[in-house]
Each structure stands twice: as structure tokens, then as C-alpha cells.
Design an enzyme around this catalytic site. Structure first.
Site, PDB file in Angstrom:
ATOM      1  N   GLY A  42     -19.917 -21.483  -6.953  1.00  0.00           N
ATOM      2  CA  GLY A  42     -18.513 -21.595  -6.776  1.00  0.00           C
ATOM      3  C   GLY A  42     -17.869 -20.505  -5.873  1.00  0.00           C
ATOM      4  O   GLY A  42     -17.245 -20.784  -5.196  1.00  0.00           O
ATOM      5  N   CYS A  43     -18.587 -19.363  -6.234  1.00  0.00           N
ATOM      6  CA  CYS A  43     -17.987 -18.174  -5.547  1.00  0.00           C
ATOM      7  C   CYS A  43     -18.582 -18.292  -4.110  1.00  0.00           C
ATOM      8  O   CYS A  43     -17.783 -17.587  -3.126  1.00  0.00           O
ATOM      9  CB  CYS A  43     -18.775 -17.054  -6.389  1.00  0.00           C
TER      10      CYS A  43
END
Length: 157
Positions: A45-46
């Protein structure tokens, strides 16, 4: 947990190497700074959403919202943060600061225990800090989601 109106805690973070300390109080003194925290460098996600959103929005955030600097913080070492920033073209757009012991995450009370990522990490958040004071704060409700802390939501309050 830190809240709007609080002074940002004075904590040493690291840029590129352990020799290059960056103090949060000095970093935000006299400036408008966006700080966003992520659970871990190179995590899905990052890497797919959170960091790329700030990198691609950097020019508009700095131009339209008068932001002096954009800073990404993660509980990783400075070498990892530097490599992650290079991979995503962050140079000149987003400063990649390491919080290796989780000192900032703990001082802000946004630390979260994520054993699959190595233990104590940071919740996902974003904030606008002006002259050392938290003016806006967005902490993901579950600590790790990708909603309120994204680049397209900062400065909307």
C-alpha cells in the site's frame, strides 16, 4: 494521540544515513510542512499508493497550498528509506526520513504493533504542521488503511 493545535514533538529522524540527523522541531520551524507516516517502506500500500500519490502531487501541494516541504516518515533505517525514495523518484519532491526506533511514532502516539512487519511500526497518517504546530491531522481509522491520509485529501479541511 497528537491532536490539532498540539506542538509537534522534538524528535531526531535520519536522512540517508545515521550521521544525518534531522530534528522535527528544526524541520518545521517557520515552515509549512506535510508529514505523512507509513507502516513500512516497500510495503504494497505504501509503495503502490501512498508515497507515489505525494510524489506526483508534490508540485501542486507546494504551489497551490504553499507547502515548503513534504516528508515521508517510516519506522525503517535511513538506508532503506533512501533506497525507497530513489525507486519512486522522490528526490526533490518528498524527503524520506527514517524513524528507526519508532521515537516519533511513539511521541505522536500513532505507534501500532504489526508483528508481520517486524513489530512496532507507525499507523498510516498525514498532517500539516505550520511553524511547529499541528494544523491538520488525518489518522487512518484502522491504522493501516488508505483513505483519509492520502495526498488527494491533505489540505481539504
Amino acid at each position: 494521540m497528537v491532536k490539532v493545535g498540539d506542538k509537534l514533538p522534538s524528535v531526531d529522524l535520519f536522512e540517508d544515513s545515521p550521521a544525518n540527523k534531522i530534528n522535527t522541531a528544526d524541520l518545521t520551524n517557520g515552515k509549512k510542512v506535510i508529514i505523512f507516516g507509513v507502516p513500512g517502506a516497500f510495503t504494497p500500500g505504501c509503495s503502490k499508493t501512498h508515497l507515489p500519490g505525494y510524489v506526483s502531487s508534490a508540485d501542486s501541494l507546494k504551489g497551490e497550498q504553499g507547502v515548503d516541504e513534504i516528508v515521508c516518515v517510516s519506522v525503517n533505517d535511513p538506508f532503506v528509506m533512501s533506497a525507497w525514495g530513489k525507486q519512486h523518484g522522490a528526490d526533490g519532491k518528498v524527503r524520506m526520513l527514517a524513524d528507526p526506533s519508532g521515537a516519533l511514532a511513539t511521541a505522536l502516539d500513532v505507534n501500532i504493533d504489526l508483528p508481520p512487519l517486524g513489530g512496532v511500526r507507525s499507523k498510516r497518517y498525514s498532517m500539516v504542521v505550520q511553524n511547529g504546530e499541528v494544523k491538520e491531522l488525518n489518522v487512518e481509522p484502522d491504522g493501516t488503511g488508505l483513505s483519509c491520509s492520502l495526498a488527494n485529501n491533505i489540505g481539504k479541511k
